[in-house]
Design a protein around this motif. Structure first.
Motif, mmCIF file in Angstrom:
data_model
loop_
_atom_site.group_PDB
_atom_site.id
_atom_site.type_symbol
_atom_site.label_atom_id
_atom_site.label_comp_id
_atom_site.label_asym_id
_atom_site.label_seq_id
_atom_site.Cartn_x
_atom_site.Cartn_y
_atom_site.Cartn_z
ATOM 1 N N SER A 63 0.827 -1.426 0.401
ATOM 2 C CA SER A 63 0.169 -0.074 -0.070
ATOM 3 C C SER A 63 0.789 1.072 0.077
ATOM 4 O O SER A 63 0.704 2.124 -0.208
ATOM 5 C CB SER A 63 -0.935 0.299 1.528
ATOM 6 N N GLU A 64 1.864 1.584 0.948
ATOM 7 C CA GLU A 64 2.652 2.223 1.081
ATOM 8 C C GLU A 64 4.104 3.036 -0.639
ATOM 9 O O GLU A 64 4.046 4.114 -1.017
ATOM 10 C CB GLU A 64 4.229 2.499 1.463
ATOM 11 N N LEU A 65 3.698 2.082 -1.806
ATOM 12 C CA LEU A 65 3.779 2.038 -2.962
ATOM 13 C C LEU A 65 3.276 2.681 -3.432
ATOM 14 O O LEU A 65 3.419 3.764 -4.677
ATOM 15 C CB LEU A 65 4.696 0.479 -3.740
ATOM 16 N N LEU A 66 2.001 2.717 -3.274
ATOM 17 C CA LEU A 66 0.541 3.782 -4.645
ATOM 18 C C LEU A 66 0.831 4.811 -3.745
ATOM 19 O O LEU A 66 0.638 5.765 -4.766
ATOM 20 C CB LEU A 66 -0.727 2.723 -3.538
ATOM 21 N N LEU A 67 1.523 5.147 -2.425
ATOM 22 C CA LEU A 67 1.859 6.896 -2.591
ATOM 23 C C LEU A 67 2.409 7.337 -3.161
ATOM 24 O O LEU A 67 2.613 8.682 -3.450
ATOM 25 C CB LEU A 67 2.374 6.862 -1.148
ATOM 26 N N GLY A 68 3.681 6.926 -3.964
ATOM 27 C CA GLY A 68 4.182 6.695 -4.615
ATOM 28 C C GLY A 68 5.457 7.971 -4.113
ATOM 29 O O GLY A 68 5.765 8.327 -3.047
ATOM 30 N N GLY A 69 6.502 8.607 -5.157
ATOM 31 C CA GLY A 69 7.557 9.566 -4.878
ATOM 32 C C GLY A 69 8.495 8.327 -4.256
ATOM 33 O O GLY A 69 10.044 9.391 -3.507
ATOM 34 N N ARG A 70 8.779 7.149 -4.793
ATOM 35 C CA ARG A 70 10.168 6.617 -4.155
ATOM 36 C C ARG A 70 10.918 6.318 -5.119
ATOM 37 O O ARG A 70 10.259 6.281 -6.764
ATOM 38 C CB ARG A 70 9.652 5.493 -3.126
ATOM 39 N N ASP A 103 11.948 4.111 -8.076
ATOM 40 C CA ASP A 103 11.560 2.457 -7.929
ATOM 41 C C ASP A 103 13.160 1.763 -8.574
ATOM 42 O O ASP A 103 12.959 0.531 -9.645
ATOM 43 C CB ASP A 103 10.785 2.179 -9.582
ATOM 44 N N SER A 116 3.128 -3.019 -12.787
ATOM 45 C CA SER A 116 1.512 -2.807 -11.717
ATOM 46 C C SER A 116 2.316 -2.448 -10.479
ATOM 47 O O SER A 116 2.783 -2.867 -9.748
ATOM 48 C CB SER A 116 1.016 -3.630 -12.151
ATOM 49 N N VAL A 117 1.377 -2.119 -9.785
ATOM 50 C CA VAL A 117 1.432 -1.779 -8.603
ATOM 51 C C VAL A 117 0.898 -2.454 -7.284
ATOM 52 O O VAL A 117 -0.890 -1.061 -8.486
ATOM 53 C CB VAL A 117 1.803 0.347 -7.865
ATOM 54 N N VAL A 118 -0.203 -1.912 -6.731
ATOM 55 C CA VAL A 118 -1.185 -2.844 -6.254
ATOM 56 C C VAL A 118 -0.891 -2.908 -4.596
ATOM 57 O O VAL A 118 0.242 -3.182 -4.270
ATOM 58 C CB VAL A 118 -1.628 -4.164 -6.100
ATOM 59 N N ASP A 164 -1.685 -4.166 -0.132
ATOM 60 C CA ASP A 164 -1.964 -5.276 0.756
ATOM 61 C C ASP A 164 -2.980 -5.589 0.388
ATOM 62 O O ASP A 164 -3.621 -6.747 0.723
ATOM 63 C CB ASP A 164 -1.240 -4.807 1.930
ATOM 64 N N GLU A 165 -4.086 -5.749 0.081
ATOM 65 C CA GLU A 165 -5.946 -6.469 0.216
ATOM 66 C C GLU A 165 -5.332 -7.306 -0.549
ATOM 67 O O GLU A 165 -4.738 -7.903 -2.062
ATOM 68 C CB GLU A 165 -6.447 -5.131 -0.579
ATOM 69 N N ASP A 193 -7.282 -7.020 -4.344
ATOM 70 C CA ASP A 193 -6.405 -6.280 -5.595
ATOM 71 C C ASP A 193 -5.454 -7.086 -6.237
ATOM 72 O O ASP A 193 -4.828 -7.502 -7.590
ATOM 73 C CB ASP A 193 -5.300 -5.112 -4.873
ATOM 74 N N LEU A 205 12.755 8.296 -10.206
ATOM 75 C CA LEU A 205 11.802 9.410 -8.851
ATOM 76 C C LEU A 205 10.327 9.198 -10.112
ATOM 77 O O LEU A 205 10.085 9.655 -10.639
ATOM 78 C CB LEU A 205 12.706 10.425 -8.754
ATOM 79 N N ASP A 206 9.778 8.326 -9.072
ATOM 80 C CA ASP A 206 7.358 8.343 -9.817
ATOM 81 C C ASP A 206 6.520 9.798 -9.272
ATOM 82 O O ASP A 206 5.831 9.832 -8.514
ATOM 83 C CB ASP A 206 7.116 6.712 -8.998
ATOM 84 N N LEU A 232 2.742 10.209 -7.250
ATOM 85 C CA LEU A 232 2.826 11.173 -5.704
ATOM 86 C C LEU A 232 1.884 11.965 -6.188
ATOM 87 O O LEU A 232 1.217 12.226 -5.120
ATOM 88 C CB LEU A 232 3.805 11.324 -5.586
ATOM 89 N N ARG A 239 -5.846 2.255 -5.597
ATOM 90 C CA ARG A 239 -5.965 1.435 -6.161
ATOM 91 C C ARG A 239 -5.231 0.101 -7.098
ATOM 92 O O ARG A 239 -4.493 -0.364 -6.841
ATOM 93 C CB ARG A 239 -7.003 0.556 -5.683
ATOM 94 N N PHE A 240 -4.214 1.215 -8.031
ATOM 95 C CA PHE A 240 -3.880 0.309 -8.614
ATOM 96 C C PHE A 240 -2.638 1.186 -9.391
ATOM 97 O O PHE A 240 -3.429 2.465 -9.499
ATOM 98 C CB PHE A 240 -4.458 -0.493 -10.183
ATOM 99 N N LYS A 241 -1.089 0.752 -9.608
ATOM 100 C CA LYS A 241 -1.216 1.692 -10.693
ATOM 101 C C LYS A 241 -0.526 1.323 -12.084
ATOM 102 O O LYS A 241 0.393 -0.523 -11.821
ATOM 103 C CB LYS A 241 0.669 2.879 -10.354
#
Lengths: 429, 429
Positions: free
Chosen positions: A13-20, A22, A43-45, A47-48, A51, B21-22, B26, B40-42
């Motif tokens: 879930s934290e990856l969905l926040l972005g700003g990191r 990759d 794809s990024v999803v 922890d659900e 999903d 950097l994404d 973000l 929920r998805f990227k």
């Protein structure tokens, strides 16, 4: 089962926040490419479980190889195991070899596994266990609906090692049977100092309509990166296209190309300094230490990098570099004269071969009509060795830049401009 | 049409290479969250039209709002327009308003549009044109199969502006009708100096099985970030859970929390220095300028950051900071004594209130049994103001760290440790 295309699914879930940054998928993309497999989707999803399951189903429909990263840890949030088990209808079973590997790994650190850590030994039945040479969480691999599915940990170093040790040899072996209709080879060339539309113009006609060759341009504060991909049916024949094509691009873009592949500007500069047995010191104002930081990202940089002076205040410029007060008063801290005095000052005081300096206005404040935000001066003093067009201050070369963007990207561009000036000087030697 | 979940699709073959950097997603994730919509998805896809189409179809099946970024430029590689037109069966039509906007934008720069640039005015029929207040490429939005689809440019600043101007008000208005069963609010807390399993232990019992509260941990060289999400049916009632929950987390993790939300360590340190009217100078060995770079990422940092000394060589430590030769010989460049002398030296010579220093072994070479790679000493000299446990060198506080990882992450961790030491000292004042 031919393996041409891959999808990477990053879970968390934290990856969905972005700003990191990759890092993980960068490494995996390269590792897959070296096995002749092209990453076509990422794809990024969160922890659900539903999903993760939805992403896995979509990926298996469109990719031959699906690599999941993350969600293998010991906490309740780690649901990759159960999602894969659910989608592939292979219930989780306690794997003896996996549990034993976890025990051994922790024993090496003088610890015994907790029940939560032992849950990491639950593996979809029939899947192959992938040992983790770096951390505790084991990965696994299985085949489902015609796709090869591998689950790796989310920590980049663990995923990289596990891929190299357990997957690379296996996938590379599959390559022989590959009919290679996907993208078979790729090169990247990095330029600085030339705008995108000019690159596009110069590369005109290189990618014919038959689609065998694909060119892509990516703009960032570090410059324009060109990726060249050759795709086709007859792997060997088409791959031969790549080298002459790359040669043509090199010819058309010349001095603007500072690196190819994964090499960075600071690595190129480090390589050239080492080859010529030269040392460098830097004097940074608006870049605030970024040039020093970049130079010292390279292992072994202590052999050619002596010191850096981050002179944010005028006092620091006078005290540490001997920039004359009269010059600061007359021309200002952001001026060609100050850049030249900084480069000379840092070279003389550090007794290195080369002094490199930057002064400018990174913004958002501090700009004026005459000296707007983005105005940057770079100075290079190589003592008696300087051969470029010398300006007022003897033997010091300076260049003026007008950059656009926010504070962060002006700093990045300024550091890149300074390192590129040094690179070009070293190449001409 | 209730709008709860979103998918972001980033388009561009170069993005598949990774290592960037994404920023884009973000910003969009935050903008969507402020409209009450959870990403929920990227997905990331290349420039192939069929891949863009496949990603769009999958996204519309699982998300209420689909935001595509990139592929709207003037080159042949830009295929987002035609992919959307194809999937939604709305043929591309030349939009007069879009063409006019392109013309006006270029006229402001004293140019006329090329035929390629005018192609950017082709929009799927019936779609709404989204004007680009920053660049030339217009975006567009339409509804298909129950999903709201928006196509924005790939350049982060353009996408951000277009979203804010054209989409935010519209989506926010929809929020009223939202039944808010998705994640409705989110907080992030950033810690440093505490390991993941310890954070997990301390937060035990905070996320009950009913699934209304979700906690996520993300580990990076900068520390462990906790995200708290509250999900539920009755938006207002559940949102009220968030504040007391965040308070509990603050209590349980105390001094380890250095920031919340989007604030960075360097911004926190900058804010505290400004509040206390204090100035700082740094002396960096193994971090090579990274601390100076981070401090100067913050606008206005020239008010409290005076200078930095990157003393890679022993000579630089002696010349610029007055580290005694005898001390370097006896204890070595990587030692508590050298860290203390560096902090003191940089404070006295720069006449700032505080001197902050780092010396260590970033690797991969240079380690020994007694001083392994990852050993880092941090020193803080605040002159008469220091109140922490003082060590041998009078009034200077030092701390020892043993970091794991590669050169890049050891540098990052060391810079974070130094800034955190300064932060904690400032908080205690």
């Amino acid at each position: 089962m031919p393996m041409r295309s891959a999808e990477i699914i990053a879970i968390g879930s934290e990856l969905l926040l972005g700003g990191r940054l990759d890092t993980n998928s960068l490494l995996l993309t390269e590792q897959l490419a070296s096995c002749g497999i092209e990453v076509r989707f990422k794809s990024v999803v969160g922890d659900e479980e539903r999903d993760i399951a939805s992403a896995l189903r979509a990926a298996c429909q469109r990719a031959d190889v699906v690599v999941l990263t993350g969600g293998l840890g010991p906490t309740k949030d780690d649901r990759t195991r159960s999602a894969v088990a659910h989608v592939t209808e292979r219930p989780l079973r306690r794997s003896k070899v996996a549990a034993e590997a976890i025990r051994r790994r922790l024993a090496a650190w003088g610890r015994v596994p907790s029940p939560a850590q032992l849950r990491q030994g639950l593996i979809p039945s029939g899947a192959e266990v992938l040992f983790n040479p770096v951390g505790t969480a084991p990965g696994f691999a299985l085949t489902w609906n015609g796709s090869f599915v591998a689950a790796l940990p989310g920590v980049p170093s663990e995923a990289e090692h596990m891929f190299a040790v357990a997957l690379s040899p296996w996938l590379a072996a599959k390559r022989v049977k590959n009919d290679s209709r996907g993208c078979i080879e790729r090169r990247t060339l990095h330029t600085f100092g030339i705008i995108e539309s000019e690159v596009d113009q110069r590369l005109k006609g290189l990618a014919p309509a038959d689609g065998k060759i694909r060119l892509g341009l990516l703009v960032s504060p570090l410059g324009v990166t060109i990726s060249v991909m050759v795709c086709g049916d007859g792997a060997t024949a088409d791959a031969k296209l790549l080298e002459p094509l790359t040669q043509t691009i090199r010819r058309r873009l010349g001095k603007y190309i500072y690196a190819e592949g994964v090499e960075t500007m600071e690595e190129v500069v480090g390589r050239l300094l080492t080859r010529h047995h030269l040392t460098v010191a830097v004097a940074e104002s608006c870049t605030g230490g970024l040039i020093g930081h970049r130079l010292t990202q390279v292992p072994g940089s202590s052999n050619y990098f002596d010191r850096g002076i981050i002179c944010y205040s005028n006092e620091a410029k006078q005290d540490l570099l001997g920039v004359p007060t009269s010059s600061l008063r007359r021309h200002g801290a952001v001026s060609m004269e100050t850049a030249a005095a900084m480069a000379k000052g840092v070279r003389l005081r550090s007794r290195t071969d080369i002094g490199l300096s930057v002064t400018g206005i990174a913004g958002p404040g501090g700009g004026t009509d005459r000296k707007p935000v983005g105005l940057v001066y770079v100075g290079l003093d190589a003592g008696r060795a300087t051969g470029l067009r010398s300006l007022r201050t003897s033997r010091v070369t300076t260049q003026t830049f007008h950059f656009h963007g926010d504070r962060q990207s002006i700093k990045l561009k300024a550091s890149q401009a300074a390192l590129d000036m040094l690179r070009r000087w070293l190449v001409k030697r």
